[in-house]
Design an enzyme around this catalytic site. Structure first.
Site, mmCIF file in Angstrom:
data_model
loop_
_atom_site.group_PDB
_atom_site.id
_atom_site.type_symbol
_atom_site.label_atom_id
_atom_site.label_comp_id
_atom_site.label_asym_id
_atom_site.label_seq_id
_atom_site.Cartn_x
_atom_site.Cartn_y
_atom_site.Cartn_z
ATOM 1 C CG ASP A 1 0.394 -16.967 -10.107
ATOM 2 O OD1 ASP A 1 -0.544 -17.780 -10.159
ATOM 3 O OD2 ASP A 1 0.576 -16.188 -9.156
ATOM 4 C CG ASP B 1 -4.849 -12.613 -9.854
ATOM 5 O OD1 ASP B 1 -4.646 -13.563 -9.065
ATOM 6 O OD2 ASP B 1 -4.113 -11.618 -9.921
ATOM 7 C CD GLU C 1 2.107 -15.656 -5.296
ATOM 8 O OE1 GLU C 1 1.494 -16.017 -6.322
ATOM 9 O OE2 GLU C 1 2.689 -14.578 -5.200
ATOM 10 C CG HIS D 1 -3.759 -16.621 -5.695
ATOM 11 N ND1 HIS D 1 -2.522 -16.261 -5.254
ATOM 12 C CD2 HIS D 1 -3.892 -16.035 -6.903
ATOM 13 C CE1 HIS D 1 -1.935 -15.490 -6.153
ATOM 14 N NE2 HIS D 1 -2.751 -15.330 -7.160
ATOM 15 N NE ARG E 1 -3.737 -1.863 -0.522
ATOM 16 C CZ ARG E 1 -4.338 -1.864 -1.717
ATOM 17 N NH1 ARG E 1 -4.430 -0.778 -2.427
ATOM 18 N NH2 ARG E 1 -4.854 -2.971 -2.192
ATOM 19 C CG HIS F 1 -1.557 -14.951 -12.037
ATOM 20 N ND1 HIS F 1 -0.562 -14.059 -11.719
ATOM 21 C CD2 HIS F 1 -2.401 -14.960 -10.971
ATOM 22 C CE1 HIS F 1 -0.794 -13.540 -10.523
ATOM 23 N NE2 HIS F 1 -1.895 -14.078 -10.039
ATOM 24 C CD GLU G 1 3.025 -13.057 -10.276
ATOM 25 O OE1 GLU G 1 3.576 -12.205 -9.544
ATOM 26 O OE2 GLU G 1 2.120 -13.819 -9.887
ATOM 27 C CG HIS H 1 5.534 -10.248 -5.244
ATOM 28 N ND1 HIS H 1 5.058 -9.076 -5.776
ATOM 29 C CD2 HIS H 1 4.793 -11.236 -5.818
ATOM 30 C CE1 HIS H 1 4.070 -9.344 -6.626
ATOM 31 N NE2 HIS H 1 3.891 -10.642 -6.683
ATOM 32 C CG HIS I 1 1.892 -8.184 -10.364
ATOM 33 N ND1 HIS I 1 0.729 -8.076 -9.651
ATOM 34 C CD2 HIS I 1 2.483 -9.324 -9.933
ATOM 35 C CE1 HIS I 1 0.624 -9.099 -8.824
ATOM 36 N NE2 HIS I 1 1.681 -9.868 -8.963
ATOM 37 C CE1 TYR J 1 -2.045 -5.413 -3.763
ATOM 38 C CE2 TYR J 1 -0.522 -6.992 -2.788
ATOM 39 C CZ TYR J 1 -1.613 -6.163 -2.681
ATOM 40 O OH TYR J 1 -2.273 -6.063 -1.480
ATOM 41 C CG HIS K 1 4.072 -16.906 -7.833
ATOM 42 N ND1 HIS K 1 3.727 -15.621 -8.195
ATOM 43 C CD2 HIS K 1 5.171 -16.810 -7.035
ATOM 44 C CE1 HIS K 1 4.590 -14.779 -7.636
ATOM 45 N NE2 HIS K 1 5.478 -15.472 -6.946
HETATM 46 ZN ZN ZN Z 1 -2.541 -13.556 -8.246
HETATM 47 FE FE FE Z 2 1.660 -14.822 -8.166
HETATM 48 FE FE FE Z 3 2.243 -11.608 -7.883
#
Ligand code: ZN
Ligand code: FE
Ligand code: FE
Length: 286
Positions: free
Chosen positions: A176, A224, A256, A226, A37, A179, A142, A67, A107, A70, A211
């Site tokens: 991923d 998307d 994840e 998970h 954030r 994804h 990714e 990572h 990403h 995002y 991932h």
């Molecule tokens: Zn994801």
């Molecule tokens: Fe991922």
């Molecule tokens: Fe990711």
């Protein structure tokens, strides 16, 4: 060696993540480089890093996956949004040298109406500004599900970004499983074809990490979300084929899935069982 880990909170530092990983049966992990954030990144504590490096050596840890937040958008139309991505990622790459020779996944970005071509150029341009000859970190793009105007849900798009990146030996891809399935690559029914496509378009030498996630949504949904292993559209047999595939099995796998540490420990134990079973089956076949 089976390199398996999960996403962990970086709030208590590297040594704490290493201890958690070892306690849940993992030999690697993923972490956010900073709060997704926004805000300034926590200062890296050299003593904490030293403690981690010792622990990682004792437990034969594999490569770590950092990572990026995002919320960054390297392809943003708004110059301030893109500047924020630039500053955060440049700073992350400097901080990664405290823990050299690991991976930094991000990403690729969303073109937000500018079109894929412009988005790809902006992402590659940003990478060319922040990546340096002497960094020991490999930057990973990714594979994305293609929700909204996300770039990177087609292997061709990732290839085009890589084509424009100058330091080619320092860039790779993190696949991923949630994804790519949501993006329309059928890793459940035809994993070999997906890997053939990846190899032809990008080159499997560029695939550095996986991932490992199940998906809450059906094939090609571009969503998307998970899911825990075995509770989504992929299912355990497909996941077993992925971790045992000769073209994937040497890669590090990072969960994840929506879990706390107990859930992760159980999934890691299950994956180890699925992996061992396959190895003993192969031996029995000889
Ligand atoms: Zn994801
Ligand atoms: Fe991922
Ligand atoms: Fe990711």
């Amino acid at each position: 060696m089976f390199y398996i880990g999960c996403h962990l909170s970086a709030a208590k530092g590297f040594a704490a993540m290493g201890e958690t990983a070892a306690a849940i049966g993992a030999n690697t992990f993923q972490f956010f480089t900073r709060n997704p954030r926004g805000g300034a990144a926590k200062k890296i504590d050299q003593n904490d890093v030293n403690r981690f490096i010792k622990l990682a050596g004792e437990n034969q840890f594999g490569v770590l996956l950092a990572h990026a937040p995002y919320t960054l958008n390297a392809a943003a139309k708004n110059p301030e949004v893109r500047r924020f991505a630039f500053e955060a990622m440049a700073d992350d790459l400097k901080r990664m040298e405290f823990i050299p020779h690991n991976y930094y996944n991000f990403h690729p970005g969303s073109h937000v109406g500018q079109g894929i071509r412009i988005g790809i150029k902006k992402i590659a341009a940003l990478l060319n500004e922040i990546m340096t000859e002497d960094q020991t970190t490999t930057v990973l793009l990714e594979t994305m599900s293609g929700k909204g105007s996300e770039i990177g849900s087609r292997f061709e798009e990732l290839r085009d970004i890589i084509d424009h990146v100058r330091l080619k030996d320092k860039i790779g891809v993190c696949l991923d499983t949630c994804h790519v399935y949501d993006a329309g690559y059928d890793i459940v029914n035809d994993l070999e074809k997906v890997l053939d496509d990846f190899d032809r378009i990008i080159g499997l030498d560029k695939l550095k990490a996986v991932h490992l996630n199940d998906s809450k949504n059906p094939f090609a949904s571009h969503k998307d979300r998970h899911e825990k292993l075995g509770q989504g559209a992929l299912g355990i047999p497909a996941i077993a084929r992925i971790i045992n595939n000769p073209r994937l099995r040497a890669l590090p796998f990072y969960l994840e899935t929506p879990n706390e540490s107990d859930g992760y420990a159980a999934e890691i134990a299950l994956l180890k069982k699925l992996r061992t079973e396959n190895e003993s089956k192969k031996k029995a076949d000889l």
